[in-house]
Design an enzyme around this catalytic site. Structure first.
Site, PDB file in Angstrom:
ATOM      1  N   THR A  91       1.423  -0.749   8.181  1.00  0.00           N
ATOM      2  CA  THR A  91       1.883  -0.092   6.957  1.00  0.00           C
ATOM      3  C   THR A  91       3.360  -0.366   6.703  1.00  0.00           C
ATOM      4  OG1 THR A  91       0.239   1.678   7.150  1.00  0.00           O
ATOM      5  CG2 THR A  91       2.152   2.121   5.759  1.00  0.00           C
ATOM      6  N   HIS A 113      -3.250  -2.739   4.536  1.00  0.00           N
ATOM      7  CA  HIS A 113      -3.671  -3.657   5.609  1.00  0.00           C
ATOM      8  C   HIS A 113      -5.149  -3.429   5.887  1.00  0.00           C
ATOM      9  CE1 HIS A 113      -3.649  -0.240   8.395  1.00  0.00           C
ATOM     10  NE2 HIS A 113      -2.435   0.056   7.956  1.00  0.00           N
ATOM     11  N   GLU A 137      -3.969   3.446   2.326  1.00  0.00           N
ATOM     12  CA  GLU A 137      -4.107   3.226   3.763  1.00  0.00           C
ATOM     13  C   GLU A 137      -5.430   2.552   4.128  1.00  0.00           C
ATOM     14  OE1 GLU A 137      -3.663   2.898   7.615  1.00  0.00           O
ATOM     15  OE2 GLU A 137      -2.030   3.776   6.429  1.00  0.00           O
TER      16      GLU A 137
END
Length: 632
Positions: free
Chosen positions: A299, A474, A255
């Site tokens: 995501t 990301h 993440e």
């Protein structure tokens, strides 16, 4: 009585238009980071709200009763303020403008929690200042409630003026940026040229067009795409193809992890000690020139890209807008080859519509939050902390049939990057951005969690027969924090060139016992993961409809295309309508970048066509043949 036919000098209509116009222009320049390069762009930015406001408020001229007219003006002012503020709040988090599909992602709203609170502040009431003034004027200025009659010829002239301003705006915008309305993926460019309100009308048109596209699509539309894919197919590396056949596959979505923290420190403190060790590990391929290619789906976009080797959409999350499409996912291909396929993510199953689209992706099992025991103190930010998540996930893996494909999605390193005190391992950074300051701490926690994960895999006997692929999903630090990033990177300012390169995220392909790990310099992106992974496992993709290329193939090109149209190669960087020399960062003639711009437009267009038309329902992935006139 003659004055009753004249437009009052200080009418509520004129005030509403003027107040909303001035507020909008101020918001453009204070709340959005839009690059303005010349006087003409400033002029366009100033005039682009006017035509819409004249029309939207001007509809009040058709009301005969003053009370109805004034109520309409007040309600319109409130709605426009909500639209504008919605974009401001969204921009603070995503550094982008909201789209119609995003507004329908209501199932995500309940999980926003601390992220929403971090975005909103008490001073945001000023985004509604024109609504407040209009309400006060209606209450305390009786003359504004007097009956008003407007002759048809005056009303006609009013709307002709509005139309003329709109045409002027569009003409200047088209001169400044030719083929502007073909670039629906570049929302900043659209807002900068046609304005926030007109952009939303255009967005409605594009969404309607997209919905109709599937209904009218047929297999013939896939012919050109198929020809392009076959012509640009990269042959697998003979030495690498099938080298790790039969191993378990573990893919970890890290993440918000960007590459700038890898092998770097923060005030003398190592941020990612375990991941740093992997970059030098004899069993790890570390790709240091790898980029995320996500859009508004973040995501979920990274999931979609990795599974399908297609781009996400430029206007929303494919998981929502096209969750029922036919796909030929990596999970499906692995399932056909005897793998037990699953996703592990301790969040609500409906978040990002995962419970629905995972069926379309042929993922056999979804270990959602109900598959985990979230004890007291084991949740932060958007859900379960990474360390207990990894520990419980490894236990699930011990109970799976082998070989298995587990895709894992971490949560702790998520905006707004808060940690409980007992999980803090390094100090906060000190800059004007609390977001960046906290980011280093949550990244450090994630790094520790991955270390624990590797140890657990070894302890449970799963490590040696697995391939572990880990990648950043990301960006974590948006361009809204460029000043703080410039301070950390010791730069005077962050340029569009720098921003593009900062989209680099780490990719690790860890193969225990391989003993041939190395640092890989290829310019590459998430769209390349599907063919790369499947080829390592000995699964042929020559008939698959994919836009990525095997990272180990000699035919792989050093190029990465971003969803917003930016492009990076080993020679150039194209960003913000400018071309930069990759090595020096100096701006060069745009003509140098034109071939890669054309290539990017083509690939994004083909990907959009496949998704919007649901074209894979007309394709037999087993034979590579088109299914003409099929309504699969």
């Amino acid at each position: 009585m003659n004055s009753i036919n004249k437009w009052p000098k200080h009418s509520i209509l004129a005030f509403a238009i003027l107040a909303t116009w001035i507020k909008t222009v101020i918001v453009y320049q204070t709340s959005f980071d839009m690059k303005i390069e010349n006087g003409m762009q400033y002029f366009i930015l100033w005039i682009n709200p006017i035509s819409f406001l004249l029309i939207a408020y001007g509809l009040s001229l058709f009301f005969k009763k003053s009370t109805a007219r004034n109520r309409y003006i007040l309600i319109t002012s409130l709605i426009l303020s909500i639209v504008l503020y919605g974009n401001v709040a969204f921009y603070r988090f995503y550094n982008d403008f909201i789209t119609l599909p995003v507004l329908f992602q209501t199932s995500n709203f309940g999980d926003l929690g601390t992220s929403a609170l971090a975005i909103i502040n008490v001073w945001d009431i000023f985004y509604f200042i024109d609504v407040i003034f209009i309400a006060l004027l209606l209450k305390f200025a009786p003359k504004l409630n007097e009956q008003l009659t407007i002759r048809k010829d005056i009303r006609h002239a009013y709307f002709v003026l509005a139309a003329a301003i709109l045409l002027l705006n569009l003409g200047l915008a088209e001169t400044e940026r030719p083929q502007l309305l073909t670039r629906s993926f570049d929302r900043e460019l659209l807002v900068k040229n046609i304005g926030t309100y007109n952009y939303h009308l255009y967005d409605v048109y594009i969404q309607s067009k997209s919905s109709a596209q599937r209904a009218l699509a047929d297999g013939s539309e896939l012919v050109e795409v198929n020809n392009y894919v076959r012509a640009n197919q990269a042959e697998p590396n003979a030495e690498m193809f099938g080298k790790y056949e039969g191993r378990n596959l573990i893919v970890v979505s890290l993440e918000s992890l960007q590459n700038f923290v890898i092998n770097n420190d923060m005030n003398g403190q190592e941020v990612t000690p375990f991941l740093n060790s992997l970059t030098k590990d004899k069993d790890t391929y570390y790709f240091n020139n790898f980029y995320h290619q996500t859009g508004l789906g973040k995501t979920s976009d990274s999931e979609f890209i990795v599974e399908n080797s297609l781009f996400g959409l430029g206007r929303g999350a494919v998981f929502f807008t096209h969750g029922g499409n036919t796909y030929n996912s990596m999970a499906e291909r692995l399932g056909e080859n005897g793998y037990f396929t699953n996703v592990m993510h301790p969040n609500n199953k409906s978040f990002w519509n995962r419970d629905m689209i995972y069926q379309s992706l042929n993922i056999q099992k979804y270990y959602d939050v109900n598959s985990y025991e979230v004890g007291e103190g084991e949740a932060v930010n958007w859900g379960m902390k990474d360390i207990p998540f990894f520990q419980q996930s490894v236990q699930h893996m011990t109970e799976m049939p082998q070989p298995f494909y587990s895709r894992m999605i971490t949560l702790t390193n998520h905006y707004p990057f808060y940690l409980d005190p007992e999980d803090i391992m390094i100090d906060e950074y000190t800059s004007n951005s609390g977001t960046l300051n906290r980011y280093f701490q949550t990244v450090r926690y994630m790094d520790e969690a991955i270390k624990v994960f590797f140890e657990d895999l070894k302890e449970k006997g799963l490590y040696d027969n697995s391939i572990i692929v880990m990648y950043g999903d990301h960006y974590g630090i948006s361009e809204n924090h460029n000043k703080a990033m410039a301070m950390y990177l010791d730069k005077e300012a962050i340029t569009p060139y720098d921003s593009a390169l900062l989209q680099s995220v780490p990719l690790f392909i860890h193969v225990p016992g391989s003993n041939d790990g190395q640092v890989m310099e290829e310019v590459s992106g998430q769209i390349d993961l599907r063919p790369t992974i499947l080829h390592l496992l000995g699964i042929d993709t020559s008939k698959d409809m994919q836009l990525g290329a095997d990272l180990f193939s000699e035919d792989h090109e050093d190029v990465v295309i971003f969803r917003d149209g930016r492009v990076i190669t080993d020679k150039v960087v194209y960003a913000s309508d400018a071309c930069y020399d990759r090595a020096t960062g100096e701006q060069i003639d745009i003509a140098v970048c034109e071939p890669v711009i054309e290539s990017a437009t083509t690939e994004l267009g083909y990907s959009d066509a496949i998704i919007n038309g649901d074209l894979l329902r007309f394709y037999d992935s087993a034979t590579g043949n088109l299914i003409q006139n099929s309504m699969k």
